[in-house]
Design a protein around this motif. Structure first.
Motif, PDB file in Angstrom:
ATOM      1  N   ASP A 116       0.747  -1.013  -0.144  1.00  0.00           N
ATOM      2  CA  ASP A 116       0.087   0.023  -0.016  1.00  0.00           C
ATOM      3  C   ASP A 116       0.907   1.291  -0.057  1.00  0.00           C
ATOM      4  O   ASP A 116       1.756   1.146   0.664  1.00  0.00           O
ATOM      5  CB  ASP A 116      -0.772  -0.081   1.232  1.00  0.00           C
ATOM      6  CG  ASP A 116      -2.081  -1.081   1.220  1.00  0.00           C
ATOM      7  OD1 ASP A 116      -2.102  -1.703   0.189  1.00  0.00           O
ATOM      8  OD2 ASP A 116      -2.415  -1.450   2.254  1.00  0.00           O
ATOM      9  N   LEU A 118       0.957   5.690  -0.677  1.00  0.00           N
ATOM     10  CA  LEU A 118       0.297   6.913  -1.011  1.00  0.00           C
ATOM     11  C   LEU A 118       0.787   7.692  -2.245  1.00  0.00           C
ATOM     12  O   LEU A 118       0.087   8.314  -2.740  1.00  0.00           O
ATOM     13  CB  LEU A 118       0.437   8.077   0.352  1.00  0.00           C
ATOM     14  CG  LEU A 118       0.093   7.608   1.708  1.00  0.00           C
ATOM     15  CD1 LEU A 118       0.434   8.591   2.837  1.00  0.00           C
ATOM     16  CD2 LEU A 118      -1.588   7.989   1.677  1.00  0.00           C
ATOM     17  N   ASP A 119       2.062   7.646  -2.400  1.00  0.00           N
ATOM     18  CA  ASP A 119       2.618   8.163  -3.730  1.00  0.00           C
ATOM     19  C   ASP A 119       3.455   6.838  -4.507  1.00  0.00           C
ATOM     20  O   ASP A 119       4.391   6.775  -4.310  1.00  0.00           O
ATOM     21  CB  ASP A 119       3.601   9.219  -3.297  1.00  0.00           C
ATOM     22  CG  ASP A 119       4.139  10.134  -4.496  1.00  0.00           C
ATOM     23  OD1 ASP A 119       3.992   9.468  -5.826  1.00  0.00           O
ATOM     24  OD2 ASP A 119       4.660  10.974  -4.168  1.00  0.00           O
ATOM     25  N   GLN A 155      -2.887   1.885  -4.420  1.00  0.00           N
ATOM     26  CA  GLN A 155      -3.367   3.155  -3.878  1.00  0.00           C
ATOM     27  C   GLN A 155      -3.856   3.302  -2.485  1.00  0.00           C
ATOM     28  O   GLN A 155      -4.866   2.980  -2.257  1.00  0.00           O
ATOM     29  CB  GLN A 155      -3.967   4.065  -5.023  1.00  0.00           C
ATOM     30  CG  GLN A 155      -3.881   5.433  -4.737  1.00  0.00           C
ATOM     31  CD  GLN A 155      -2.692   6.013  -4.678  1.00  0.00           C
ATOM     32  OE1 GLN A 155      -2.046   5.904  -5.880  1.00  0.00           O
ATOM     33  NE2 GLN A 155      -2.318   6.973  -3.652  1.00  0.00           N
ATOM     34  N   MET A 156      -3.320   4.170  -1.725  1.00  0.00           N
ATOM     35  CA  MET A 156      -3.965   4.548  -0.453  1.00  0.00           C
ATOM     36  C   MET A 156      -4.491   5.794  -0.433  1.00  0.00           C
ATOM     37  O   MET A 156      -3.803   6.897  -1.138  1.00  0.00           O
ATOM     38  CB  MET A 156      -2.879   4.535   0.761  1.00  0.00           C
ATOM     39  CG  MET A 156      -2.368   3.043   1.119  1.00  0.00           C
ATOM     40  SD  MET A 156      -1.189   3.042   2.310  1.00  0.00           S
ATOM     41  CE  MET A 156      -1.877   3.655   3.941  1.00  0.00           C
ATOM     42  N   ASP A 157      -5.576   6.092   0.177  1.00  0.00           N
ATOM     43  CA  ASP A 157      -6.147   7.381   0.357  1.00  0.00           C
ATOM     44  C   ASP A 157      -5.558   8.232   1.514  1.00  0.00           C
ATOM     45  O   ASP A 157      -5.333   9.367   1.462  1.00  0.00           O
ATOM     46  CB  ASP A 157      -7.710   7.438   0.083  1.00  0.00           C
ATOM     47  CG  ASP A 157      -8.104   6.835  -0.885  1.00  0.00           C
ATOM     48  OD1 ASP A 157      -7.697   6.996  -2.121  1.00  0.00           O
ATOM     49  OD2 ASP A 157      -9.250   5.984  -0.769  1.00  0.00           O
ATOM     50  N   GLU A 158      -5.302   7.443   2.571  1.00  0.00           N
ATOM     51  CA  GLU A 158      -4.621   8.042   3.567  1.00  0.00           C
ATOM     52  C   GLU A 158      -3.884   7.240   4.308  1.00  0.00           C
ATOM     53  O   GLU A 158      -4.103   5.989   4.257  1.00  0.00           O
ATOM     54  CB  GLU A 158      -5.755   8.574   4.473  1.00  0.00           C
ATOM     55  CG  GLU A 158      -6.813   7.725   5.123  1.00  0.00           C
ATOM     56  CD  GLU A 158      -8.051   8.018   5.806  1.00  0.00           C
ATOM     57  OE1 GLU A 158      -8.614   7.388   6.584  1.00  0.00           O
ATOM     58  OE2 GLU A 158      -8.293   9.267   5.865  1.00  0.00           O
ATOM     59  N   PRO A 159      -3.018   7.741   5.169  1.00  0.00           N
ATOM     60  CA  PRO A 159      -2.173   6.693   6.018  1.00  0.00           C
ATOM     61  C   PRO A 159      -2.871   6.048   7.060  1.00  0.00           C
ATOM     62  O   PRO A 159      -4.001   6.320   7.555  1.00  0.00           O
ATOM     63  CB  PRO A 159      -1.298   7.649   6.994  1.00  0.00           C
ATOM     64  CG  PRO A 159      -1.258   8.974   6.238  1.00  0.00           C
ATOM     65  CD  PRO A 159      -2.491   9.033   5.547  1.00  0.00           C
ATOM     66  N   ARG A 160      -2.444   4.485   7.035  1.00  0.00           N
ATOM     67  CA  ARG A 160      -3.031   3.609   8.038  1.00  0.00           C
ATOM     68  C   ARG A 160      -1.898   3.040   8.784  1.00  0.00           C
ATOM     69  O   ARG A 160      -1.627   1.796   8.808  1.00  0.00           O
ATOM     70  CB  ARG A 160      -3.687   2.545   7.123  1.00  0.00           C
ATOM     71  CG  ARG A 160      -4.992   3.114   6.384  1.00  0.00           C
ATOM     72  CD  ARG A 160      -5.948   1.867   5.889  1.00  0.00           C
ATOM     73  NE  ARG A 160      -5.152   0.979   5.026  1.00  0.00           N
ATOM     74  CZ  ARG A 160      -5.296   1.191   3.703  1.00  0.00           C
ATOM     75  NH1 ARG A 160      -5.813   2.034   3.153  1.00  0.00           N
ATOM     76  NH2 ARG A 160      -4.579   0.465   2.945  1.00  0.00           N
ATOM     77  N   ARG A 165       0.921  -2.692   5.648  1.00  0.00           N
ATOM     78  CA  ARG A 165       1.020  -2.087   4.513  1.00  0.00           C
ATOM     79  C   ARG A 165       1.535  -2.937   3.440  1.00  0.00           C
ATOM     80  O   ARG A 165       1.625  -2.507   2.240  1.00  0.00           O
ATOM     81  CB  ARG A 165       1.789  -0.542   4.554  1.00  0.00           C
ATOM     82  CG  ARG A 165       0.767   0.298   5.396  1.00  0.00           C
ATOM     83  CD  ARG A 165       1.390   1.565   5.535  1.00  0.00           C
ATOM     84  NE  ARG A 165       1.561   2.111   4.325  1.00  0.00           N
ATOM     85  CZ  ARG A 165       2.169   3.445   3.898  1.00  0.00           C
ATOM     86  NH1 ARG A 165       2.529   4.422   5.148  1.00  0.00           N
ATOM     87  NH2 ARG A 165       2.411   4.058   3.037  1.00  0.00           N
TER      88      ARG A 165
END
Length: 222
Positions: A116, A118-119, A155-160, A165
């Motif tokens: 996973d 974010l970028d 693609q992640m939308d926000e940190p988890r 990950r």
């Protein structure tokens, strides 16, 4: 002109009962029982491949030979299957039977690592470099020629921060998925997400995850 076929059409071809289509193409595992017998089978596969001008990936081990087929000539989608693959698969199975070698579909599977991010464009080059892989498509590193598991970026939308990950994607034949899941649960695993029949997310006793996914028969490339 190479005609692309679906997984279902491959499985419907005559003489391919030993084979299963997964994320890396069509595969079969032949139980040879000895290295010498495996070499004999690989020799026959080489002769058939040269005659057809169509070349599989072959893995020779002491007790068995794993063969993977895909059509390299048309790679815009990553990999595809064609009638050339089903024809050669049937010939390889016939050659194995002539040598007294049987197939074991339970040994056929494909694995990839899913990360996973974010970028993705920023993260992907690191993994390509550290693994000695190449950028493949828009979301992967590795590809059909990679030595080792493919790596796919989700693609992640926000940190988890409290969730894994990195997890493993395990592709198995549809007829074997229930038994594999049952064995994992009996070994202490739990079902995190039931999205069957497309996939099931399982976790080990400490929460590390694996997605078990049967490969769809309607798929024609990746």
């Amino acid at each position: 002109m190479v005609e692309v076929i679906t997984s279902q059409r491959f499985h419907a071809a005559p003489g391919v009962e030993d084979w299963r289509v997964l994320s890396t193409g069509a595969a079969a595992h032949f139980v040879t029982g000895s290295f010498a017998t495996g070499v004999a089978l690989v020799d026959r596969i080489g002769e058939l491949a040269e005659a057809a001008n169509h070349h599989p990936d072959v893995e020779l081990r002491y007790g068995g030979v794993t063969v993977r087929l895909l059509t390299h000539e048309v790679m815009e989608q990553g990999w595809v299957l064609s009638e050339r693959d089903s024809a050669l698969a049937a010939q390889i199975s016939h050659a194995a039977r002539e040598l007294g070698i049987t197939a074991d579909p339970t040994k056929v599977q494909a694995m990839q690592i899913a990360i996973d991010a974010l970028d993705i464009p920023k993260v992907r080059p690191f993994w390509a470099a550290v693994l000695g892989y190449e950028l493949f498509g828009d979301e992967d590193v590795g590809g059909p020629g990679a030595v080792g598991p493919n790596v796919w970026f989700q693609q992640m939308d926000e940190p988890r921060p409290q969730r894994n990950r990195i997890h493993v994607d395990l592709y198995v034949p549809a007829d074997l998925a229930p038994a594999r899941i049952e064995a994992a649960l009996a070994a202490g695993g739990t079902v995190v997400l039931d999205n069957g029949p497309e996939w099931w997310t399982l976790a080990d006793p400490e929460g590390n995850e694996v997605d078990v996914a049967p490969w769809p028969d309607t798929f024609s490339g990746w």
